[in-house]
Design an enzyme around this catalytic site. Structure first.
Site, short mmCIF file in Angstrom:
data_model
loop_
_atom_site.label_atom_id
_atom_site.label_comp_id
_atom_site.label_asym_id
_atom_site.label_seq_id
_atom_site.Cartn_x
_atom_site.Cartn_y
_atom_site.Cartn_z
CG ASP A 474 -2.18 0.74 1.10
OD1 ASP A 474 -2.31 1.51 0.13
OD2 ASP A 474 -3.06 0.58 1.98
CG ASP A 544 -9.49 2.59 -0.44
OD1 ASP A 544 -8.99 1.45 -0.61
OD2 ASP A 544 -8.91 3.48 0.20
C1 DGJ Z 1 -5.82 2.03 1.81
C2 DGJ Z 1 -6.22 0.78 1.08
O1 DGJ Z 1 -6.71 1.09 -0.18
C3 DGJ Z 1 -7.22 0.01 1.91
O2 DGJ Z 1 -7.66 -1.11 1.21
C4 DGJ Z 1 -6.58 -0.37 3.21
O3 DGJ Z 1 -5.54 -1.27 2.97
C5 DGJ Z 1 -6.07 0.87 3.92
N1 DGJ Z 1 -5.25 1.67 3.08
C6 DGJ Z 1 -5.31 0.49 5.16
O4 DGJ Z 1 -4.72 1.56 5.75
#
Ligand code: DGJ
Length: 725
Positions: A474, A544
């Protein structure tokens, strides 16, 4: 095929359906003559119009600057009369910025060279051309590399800048490619959005002046995308001309379209020159990222299918292109930071009974992280949460017959971390100003090799400590204050590019050291969904936002370029955590079908009715998984355009099988059923849909009748199989 006609001084690069033609003038300038449908001859130098005043500096030396301002330069240089958007600028040791690149030599060879330290398409079956351009006064050589992929109608381009003098100079701009087009194009296609609504398609008109889409965020970002296409007014899904460029780069970019005083269009793409400079010592070389370029006269759909085939055959990690990806459950939206080993095992127990194949432990398992304000950089397991340690948890999950995956955010450091206490100088910051926080975190300074080695070492330790089969990498903030305390003043402009190179180096090490780990990239959803990252990870978390209606637009834009198998798609809880929309469980699963498919909800808490649907959803996904991963994608209707419904289909390469996905977003009253003209079928084959026989040519011309569904946000998945299956 690459042809050089020495008499006419013309290069012709042919793919199956297109030709790209360059010419060298008597003075040695390299110009763009033609790009379009395949042509048979190299006798096209006339189209460069070097006989039109003031087009002949050799004969009209008094008009050299006018010439520069009109010439369709293949790799336009700044400071000597080309007043349009240029590709390269160099500040020499005297502080002057002006280049004049002249043809020096060329080389045609089979396949291609791998780019140094950067992702690039593999060269099997291709042919390449290097053209060396030189400016003796500055001591610069610029090597323009073209690789022709005939079957995909794709040409990749990249550039290497060499300092062949003894004095250092500074590259202040070095884009990857430019096209000078003099044809019937009038529109621009680009992708835009924001967090939770990435890569929506935008079509706009080309006007005089410049249009720019770009990023200064240190990554492509949620807002813009390193892609630009120009197209004819009549270009639609199935016909019309489109020229596209997609950059294989995961940092700041710029892509522009400029209509000049004569109505010609120049479009270019590359590393954003804003906040970039690179000091090149004598004898050194700077490698510019690769661009994937294509021309299609079969509309946006033709372009899409060329890109998909090209990514699958030449850019994605080969091992994963056809490999079945596990159906996963990720605990982020299920628990956020509030979990422990028992909670995860409970989710895994329930999930395994339903047919889910892998548990992914997301953010919050390390340091003392219970919210998004601490511990990044402290890559050791929080044993208060994961009692008995990581291996113990992984073993428990494995004993349920499930794989285990883990989340990292390696490029970050929290001010509240052991790492920051010990190494505050490892965060990017200006020397005399406190750096700005974003999600309460700083960026690590990846231009320092000791930082990259340290973080990679920690990842390596964790990944070697248990049977981990998947990593989610991430990145949750853009890069501001791009300054390194370890670099001299005249190298601060290198920080952002050095970050991208270090990121590539780490991912390369990761996939080499752990070849069986499935790597999924992510950046606050889909802020770093680009061809560079896809070289290392076959899938990227797309957004997301897993709301299926928003996802129709995110996935439409993403699939315009990238294969369906690259998009991370999950079935999430309702009301949707981001926009509050309530949609049927079935629709959420149907929209997630055209991706990697997984769940992101607490399977122990959803209703029994929803839970009971999961095994059938997984069965459906598995039934179409191969087809979706390897087939040809056709868009039938766009909710973004019509505001009512969305539809797309995937056809197997042998045209024997197809699956059609239809989503009725808004229900209408008292309407007749919709006619969907199917695409990509064999017109001679007979297909069976829901027990009824249709000829392929009937389905593609008369159409398939799609009955109205009852209610908003409804979906249907229909299959067509040929009789000769
Ligand atoms: C952003 C990601 O897109 C989410 O799926 C998740 O992993 C969060 N970060 C966690 O902080």
């Amino acid at each position: 095929m690459v042809i050089f006609d020495g008499d006419k001084k013309v290069f012709k690069l042919d793919t199956d359906n297109t030709s790209y033609v360059l010419g060298i003038t008597d003075e040695g300038y390299l110009g763009n003559i033609y790009y379009g449908k395949k042509i048979s001859s190299t006798d096209v130098m006339y189209a460069m119009r070097t006989n039109e005043a003031p087009f002949t500096p050799a004969k009209l030396p008094g008009g050299k600057v006018d010439f520069m301002d009109r010439f369709p330069s293949e790799y336009p240089f700044s400071g000597t009369g080309d007043f349009r958007n240029t590709c390269i600028s160099i500040r020499d040791s005297a502080g002057q910025e002006g280049l004049e690149l002249l043809y020096k030599s060329h080389n045609i060879y089979a396949e291609k060279r791998k780019l140094d330290g950067m992702p690039s398409a593999r060269g099997e079956g291709s042919m390449s051309l290097d053209i060396v351009m030189s400016d003796e006064a500055v001591g610069a050589e610029v090597v323009l590399t073209y690789t022709v992929y005939e079957e995909c109608d794709v040409i990749t381009r990249s550039v290497a800048v060499k300092n062949v003098s003894e004095k250092a100079f500074y590259i202040t701009k070095a884009l990857s490619a430019c096209l000078n087009l003099e044809t019937d194009i009038s529109d621009i296609l680009s992708l835009h959005g924001s967090w939770a609504r990435e890569r929506h398609i935008q079509r706009s008109k080309i006007n005089y002046g410049s249009y720019v889409t770009e990023s200064l965020r240190g990554e492509p970002g949620h807002q813009d995308h390193p892609f630009i296409a120009v197209l004819s007014e009549d270009c639609n899904e199935n016909h019309g001309s489109i020229y596209a460029m997609n950059l294989v780069y995961s940092g700041n970019f710029t892509a522009s379209v400029q209509k000049d005083q004569f109505g010609r269009v120049r479009t270019s793409i590359g590393i954003n020159p804003d906040r970039f400079s690179w000091k090149l010592e004598g004898g050194e070389e700077f490698q510019v990222p690769e661009v994937i370029m294509q021309y299609s006269y079969t509309g946006t759909g033709g372009m899409t299918r060329n890109f998909h085939d090209f990514f699958r055959s030449h850019l994605l990690p080969p091992k994963w292109v056809e490999a079945e990806r596990p159906v996963l459950i990720n605990n982020w939206e299920a628990t956020y930071f509030d979990f422990d080993d028992d909670k995860l095992v409970q989710i895994a127990e329930e999930a395994s009974k339903l047919g889910i194949e892998m548990l992914v432990m997301d953010d919050g398992w390390f340091g003392h992280r219970n919210a998004d304000n601490s511990s990044l950089g402290d890559w050791y397991v929080n044993e208060e949460k994961i009692k008995g340690g990581l291996k113990n948890l992984v073993d428990r999950v494995n004993s349920l017959g499930m794989k285990f995956g883990i989340w990292f955010e390696p490029e970050m450091i929290s001010p509240d971390s052991e790492l920051y206490k010990n190494h505050p100088e490892w965060a990017l910051s200006f020397a005399d100003r406190e750096a700005g926080l974003c999600r309460t975190q700083y960026m690590l300074d990846f231009s320092r090799h000791e930082v990259v080695d340290y973080i990679y070492g920690k990842l390596h330790e964790i990944l070697s400590s248990a049977n981990i089969e998947y990593v989610k990498w991430d990145m949750n903030r853009p890069i501001a204050e791009a300054a390194s305390l370890s670099l001299p003043a005249d190298r601060q402009g290198e920080v952002l590019h050095r970050h991208v190179l270090a990121l590539y180096e780490m991912q390369e090490r990761l996939v080499n050291d752990f070849p069986d780990i499935l790597l999924e990239n992510c950046s606050g959803g889909g802020a770093r969904f680009d061809a560079g990252m896809l070289y290392y990870s076959p899938q990227i978390w797309c957004s997301d936002n897993a709301d299926p209606i928003e996802r129709l637009m995110v996935q439409e834009g993403t699939h315009l370029i990238y294969p369906l198998s690259t998009t991370g798609t999950h079935v999430a809880d309702c009301p949707n955590h981001i926009n509050g929309r309530v949609t049927p469980f079935n629709t959420r699963a149907d929209v997630a079908l055209t991706g990697t498919f997984g769940y992101e909800l607490d399977v122990t808490k959803i209703s029994g009715e929803e839970r009971s649907q999961i095994p059938a959803q997984i069965e459906k996904y598995k039934k179409y998984r191969k087809l979706i991963q390897t087939g040809d994608y056709y868009r039938l209707a766009s909710f973004r355009e019509n505001g009512r419904h969305d539809s797309y289909m995937v056809v197997s390469k042998d045209k024997k099988h197809a699956v059609i996905i239809y989503v009725q977003v808004v229900t209408d009253s008292n309407v007749i059923s919709k006619k969907l003209k199917l695409c990509g079928l064999d017109s001679e084959k007979i297909y069976i849909i829901e027990g009824k026989e249709y000829a392929g040519n009937v389905l593609m011309n008369v159409g398939y009748i799609m009955k109205p569904l009852k209610g908003d946000f409804q979906s249907a998945v229909i299959e067509a199989n040929s009789l000769d299956d």
